[in-house]
Scaffold this active site. Structure first.
Site, PDB file in Angstrom:
ATOM      1  N   HIS A 105      -7.496  -5.858   0.135  1.00 34.87           N
ATOM      2  CA  HIS A 105      -6.279  -5.082   0.377  1.00 34.87           C
ATOM      3  C   HIS A 105      -5.655  -5.490   1.708  1.00 34.87           C
ATOM      4  CE1 HIS A 105      -3.829  -1.453  -0.325  1.00 34.87           C
ATOM      5  NE2 HIS A 105      -3.998  -1.124   0.946  1.00 34.87           N
ATOM      6  N   GLU A 140      -9.499  -5.317  -3.964  1.00 38.99           N
ATOM      7  CA  GLU A 140      -8.878  -4.313  -3.112  1.00 38.99           C
ATOM      8  C   GLU A 140      -9.870  -3.591  -2.204  1.00 38.99           C
ATOM      9  OE1 GLU A 140      -5.740  -3.415  -2.724  1.00 38.99           O
ATOM     10  OE2 GLU A 140      -4.686  -4.366  -4.391  1.00 38.99           O
ATOM     11  N   SER A 184       0.841  -1.197   0.000  1.00 36.33           N
ATOM     12  CA  SER A 184       0.000   0.000   0.000  1.00 36.33           C
ATOM     13  C   SER A 184       0.882   1.255   0.000  1.00 36.33           C
ATOM     14  CB  SER A 184      -0.959  -0.034   1.194  1.00 36.33           C
ATOM     15  OG  SER A 184      -1.958   0.942   1.071  1.00 36.33           O
TER      16      SER A 184
END
Length: 525
Positions: free
Chosen positions: A432, A332, A213
């Site tokens: 995610h 995600e 990320s």
């Protein structure tokens, strides 16, 4: 693992016969024997674990005055007990602690701390955008990865949010480095690794940076920062891209909004230097004048440390020689937008477009997007379309752009997609952050949603094998997996990490092409 086909059962059986991954909790037993390592940065006392791994935690690599570039730190001849994590950067919430702006610490795990070892080094940069997070999270623990005996693992904390990215340069020349201070911390940590990691068994000529990320975005940015040139030799970004940096004018507007929240005039910044950290953190919820919501912090195109955008108008030439892995999760946004949130509860074809529009983060007619998805996937529900479209339009675009830019330049790049889904909350799919425990092998750590079954072990082994091979050679291909071709625009070969990992050409092609017609603007810029 009901419904697994025979080929998958065979693959998992073979993997287990070759040596199953031991769950995180089973590796955590610490012995009482300290181990000493000396290097130019000091003399360090670490801990030895029952499986032979040594850990050195909380090693200071730098100091910094508020809003200024960091300076290197050395313990000299002093013995430092490197047995517990250092503090983390102040941030909203109390998930990580203790918090202090004196947070420039790194951690090392190694199995063979001899200079002759020359093992590849894997340096991890945590996620949390540019505002939060810490490598002290159990999912980021380097013990299991280092226990393989193939690599030396390093994790790094650095300054975040206003402490690391508040752009003050246009308001006060004393703070010329403020907009990229967090990046300069990471560069200083890499210099520490270059100068000292050999004493821990690492090879300073084979340093791989990997980050999830925000960590991946920080890496994409560093690949084009002249000050970082030559400090790392492979890079892997996990659901984290930085196509463009924050422009200096927008960054200044955000700074003014933040100062207004603090009650500080932009004509006199001296109160910033003595203000308690609690007040600086409390003001992070100032309204962003560009995006709305909380004020954004991130690297700034300051023309001193960052002199062009990372991947616009093309891939920064400085980083083209660095082999790169780019990866994303299949679902995600199932991490950002909870299935139990008001945004998702009660979704119907009547309200889908309106609810989805702000989550796409691009200027596109949402009703048209819904209509196109319904024609292409007539059996999908409104929830299916919501998550697929927001993932493709918001979270996947940056990776596609960066991979295409590398391919056009002929630069080495390999692309992956994780399809392995949550075993504790199936509604979240492959969301995610799911790849963090798979890469680190921390599938049994608190916060992991992979489960510790043989299916999770198979997926984790595949990702670890690929990342370790990449750290060692600059190529992620490993004998235990299908051949993983470099990414090019003809095939768009993508490794699908799952229970049985495989390569597919141009997965989700229709979605990629749908959103390719809409201009992409990096959030925050």
């Amino acid at each position: 693992m009901s419904g697994a086909d025979p080929s998958r059962r065979s693959l998992i059986g073979g993997m287990l016969a070759a040596g199953a991954l031991v769950p995180f909790s089973a590796r955590a037993a610490d012995t009482s024997s300290p181990r000493l390592i000396g290097c130019s940065a000091g003399l360090f006392s670490g801990r030895a674990y029952a499986d032979g791994v040594l850990s050195y935690r909380g090693i200071r690599y730098g100091r910094a005055e508020r809003f200024c570039a960091p300076v290197a730190f050395s313990y000299g001849g002093e013995l430092h007990r490197a047995e517990s994590f250092g503090p983390v950067c102040p941030q909203s919430g109390d998930r990580y602690g203790p918090q202090s702006e004196d947070c420039l610490y790194l951690n090392i795990w190694t199995r063979a701390p001899e200079r002759a070892g020359k093992r590849p080094v894997m340096l991890y940069i945590h996620g949390g955008a540019y505002s939060g997070g810490s490598v002290t999270d159990p999912l980021n623990d380097g013990h299991v990865l280092a226990a393989r005996g193939d690599v030396v693992v390093v994790t790094v904390n650095h300054r975040l949010n206003a402490f690391g990215y508040l752009y003050l340069a246009r308001l006060d020349p004393r703070f010329a480095d403020s907009g990229n201070a967090g990046q300069l911390d990471l560069i200083l940590a890499l210099k520490w690794v270059r100068d000292n990691i050999a004493a821990f068994g690492g090879d300073p000529a084979r340093v791989m940076v990997f980050g999830q990320s925000g960590g991946g975005a920080k890496i994409a940015t560093m690949m084009g920062m002249p000050a970082a040139k030559g400090l790392f030799h492979r890079a892997a970004t996990m659901s984290g891209q930085q196509v463009t940096a924050s422009g200096p004018m927008n960054a200044t507007a955000r700074t003014r909004a933040y100062l207004a929240k603090l009650g500080i005039s932009d004509k006199d910044l001296s109160p910033l230097l003595t203000m308690p950290i609690e007040k600086l953190v409390a003001a992070l919820d100032a309204t962003d004048p560009i995006l709305g919501g909380g004020v954004y912090f991130g690297p700034v195109l300051d023309m001193k440390w960052l002199v062009r955008h990372p991947f616009w108008p093309d891939a920064n030439p400085q980083g083209l020689a660095i082999p790169m892995i780019l990866g994303n999760m299949h679902d995600e946004t199932r991490a950002f937008i909870s299935p139990d949130s008001d945004k998702v509860k009660g979704l119907s074809w009547d309200n889908l477009a309106d609810r989805m529009a702000p989550e796409l983060r691009i200027d596109v007619l949402p009703d048209w997007v819904v209509g196109e998805y319904r024609k292409q996937f007539p059996t999908w529900s409104p929830t299916d379309v919501f998550y697929a479209a927001t993932t493709a339009g918001r979270s996947w675009r940056g990776q596609v752009i960066e991979a295409e830019a590398r391919a056009k330049a002929g630069a080495p790049a390999w692309v992956y997609q994780v399809d392995f889904t949550s075993r504790t909350d199936p509604r979240r799919g492959a969301f995610h952050t799911m790849d963090i425990p798979l890469v680190f092998g921390t599938i049994g750590a608190p916060g992991s949603q992979t489960g510790t079954g043989i299916d999770a072990q198979a997926s984790s082994k595949a990702m670890q094998d690929s990342f370790v091979a990449f750290a060692a050679t600059g190529n992620p291909n490993d004998a235990g997996l299908a051949a993983w071709p470099r990414y090019d625009l003809a095939r768009r070969a993508t490794m699908i990490f799952d229970v049985a990992s495989r390569v597919e050409n141009d997965p989700r092609r229709w979605q990629r092409e749908l959103f390719a017609r809409i201009p992409y603007i990096q959030p925050g810029t």
